[in-house]
Design an enzyme around this catalytic site. Sequence first.
Site, mmCIF file in Angstrom:
data_model
loop_
_atom_site.group_PDB
_atom_site.id
_atom_site.type_symbol
_atom_site.label_atom_id
_atom_site.label_comp_id
_atom_site.label_asym_id
_atom_site.label_seq_id
_atom_site.Cartn_x
_atom_site.Cartn_y
_atom_site.Cartn_z
ATOM 1 N N GLY A 162 7.045 -3.720 -0.523
ATOM 2 C CA GLY A 162 6.472 -2.692 -0.090
ATOM 3 C C GLY A 162 4.856 -2.662 0.078
ATOM 4 N N HIS A 180 0.195 -2.979 -2.452
ATOM 5 C CA HIS A 180 -0.309 -4.009 -3.299
ATOM 6 C C HIS A 180 -1.493 -4.856 -2.623
ATOM 7 C CE1 HIS A 180 3.506 -2.822 -5.425
ATOM 8 N NE2 HIS A 180 4.189 -3.203 -4.460
ATOM 9 N N ASP A 233 13.783 -5.132 -2.131
ATOM 10 C CA ASP A 233 13.214 -6.035 -1.083
ATOM 11 C C ASP A 233 14.289 -7.411 -1.064
ATOM 12 O OD1 ASP A 233 10.515 -5.173 -0.784
ATOM 13 O OD2 ASP A 233 10.335 -5.350 -2.865
ATOM 14 N N HIS A 275 4.614 -0.919 -9.766
ATOM 15 C CA HIS A 275 4.938 0.246 -9.080
ATOM 16 C C HIS A 275 4.576 1.148 -10.090
ATOM 17 C CE1 HIS A 275 7.450 -2.941 -6.970
ATOM 18 N NE2 HIS A 275 6.918 -2.234 -5.852
#
Lengths: 331, 331
Positions: A54, A57, A110, A219
């Site tokens: 995602g 980051h 992922d 997250h």
Amino acid sequence: MKKFVNDPKQFVPEMLEGLALANPDTLRYVPEHNLIMRADSPRDDKVSVVQGSGSGHEPAHVMVVGTGMLDAACPGDVFAAPPMNYVYETAKLLATPKGVLLLVNNYTGDRMAFDMGREMAEAEGIKVEILTINDDVAVKDSTYTVGRRGVAGNFFVIKAVGAAAEQGADLDEVVRVGKKVNDVTRTMGVALTACTPPAKGSPLFELGADEIEMGVGIHGEPGRERKKLTNADAIVDELLDSVVGDLPYQSGDNVALMINGLGGTPISELYILYRRAHQQLAERGITVTRSYVNEYCTSLDMAGASLTLVRLDDEIDALLGAPAEVPVRVF
Amino acid sequence: MKKFVNDPKQFVPEMLEGLALANPDTLRYVPEHNLIMRADSPRDDKVSVVQGSGSGHEPAHVMVVGTGMLDAACPGDVFAAPPMNYVYETAKLLATPKGVLLLVNNYTGDRMAFDMGREMAEAEGIKVEILTINDDVAVKDSTYTVGRRGVAGNFFVIKAVGAAAEQGADLDEVVRVGKKVNDVTRTMGVALTACTPPAKGSPLFELGADEIEMGVGIHGEPGRERKKLTNADAIVDELLDSVVGDLPYQSGDNVALMINGLGGTPISELYILYRRAHQQLAERGITVTRSYVNEYCTSLDMAGASLTLVRLDDEIDALLGAPAEVPVRVF
């Protein structure tokens, strides 16, 4: 929400467009697949190294695409895995006779996207391996993970496999190096505040004015314990106890020490954490020979930090010291 | 206050101690004078380049001490000028036959400390020049300034004079280069949130949930206008109009473009700002040939950013491209 943002749906594409505009000679942006790749990749003489995850980051992973690091990054939307067909298209674009290595931080979404993307690529005869990174000692299974999470320690895997690939190592050898580094890398993080995803527009979770989340995920997912804010040294001591005790790192070890900012914490505070960690490691007979104090793997605007150790031997030390280039400039 | 801090009075010394521990081969920390210097300075064959200012702006200036950059930084406490005797002691420690250049961002407290420190050093026969940086177009006089403030654009002065000094230029020549870069450098910033000095423990000023401070100074001091939060592109357009119109930068110019984070804003958002600035400059016929997107001069944990332009010619471009080393690692 106080952010520099236009349409929250365009947060990732606009960031990637900016990144490509700032690096016209070295990076290529492929908007159809949310892909950032090196302008000189793929190269027949090397394994292509790719990471996706995602977004949110940064600088991981789109801003570590460069010589001796990643050949490409295929990010998803903020805190969302990339679609499997993006992974597939990335593997196709980066395919070389020596193969493609997909690095995946251990998050279930992922892994699913990368496993399927890999299958699709292999069906077309592309040589692909996957290496999963799981450096976070905070929790065994978590909100979004079976097994340990992969967090900031993935930087060291990228750096080492990027160097090995640049030196012409074949796919098996690059995988061996990456596994070896992952095996000696441990991380734990702490959040002082929540983060705010642009599309949500409000903090992802609630944290009281005097509370911290010890062992937080990248997250904002829960860690080990919600507890009262203490001073910097006490926080470092708790992180260090967990990280050192896990491998365990032992007297006589040489290590790389990373203090990674989670996005909203200034670098001044990171050095205050670094100081204590370095001193406490010395007390345990563990010598820091490589230091990393900066933002490497963030969680949007979260105030917080993580602490990573890597046990070094001559091979890992040389790979971490090999030349590299990334788009993030410090001078 | 949610910060990684022990005793707020020890915020700066502990940060500097951490910085020195992380860079044992290249930096030397002199606690008596709050001083960070290169381990290989002073060198008789070069001008020593020094900058001081209040702390809280890291990586400026203690984290840009390195080859081709500063020889030393003598910071004060958070948002406080260094005492004049620290400036004096720094000049003494860094004295070389070729002289010492003191860089000062234009804030009245800093200028006073540096003027007096210089006088004390000159009384002992040390050759000292002062160069004042005043790149902020937001306001003419301000809370803590007569004339324009010196802010993130000082990075480019440091880089250029650091390179010239490294190449052996004499003091007059180094001053000429620094003035030349300052003359073609313009900056304006915007705050989305206030910042919290550790010793105060609460935000330095009030900013409503939907308000921004346009033209903010790097200590949170007022800028041009308190206004409603708008989208990223509109904010960039306003910053750019002010910066471009000031020199003015014109069609045909090649420029360096810096988007500098103020401490609490993640790099993802900085690239969204960069994108718009790059595009809008292109529309004006101005070409960005050097890009800087990162934190260079912060205001503790303030969310916000500043935009800097430098008009390039061959000389400045070569100095900005010269080799350098800083303690902040990106790989």
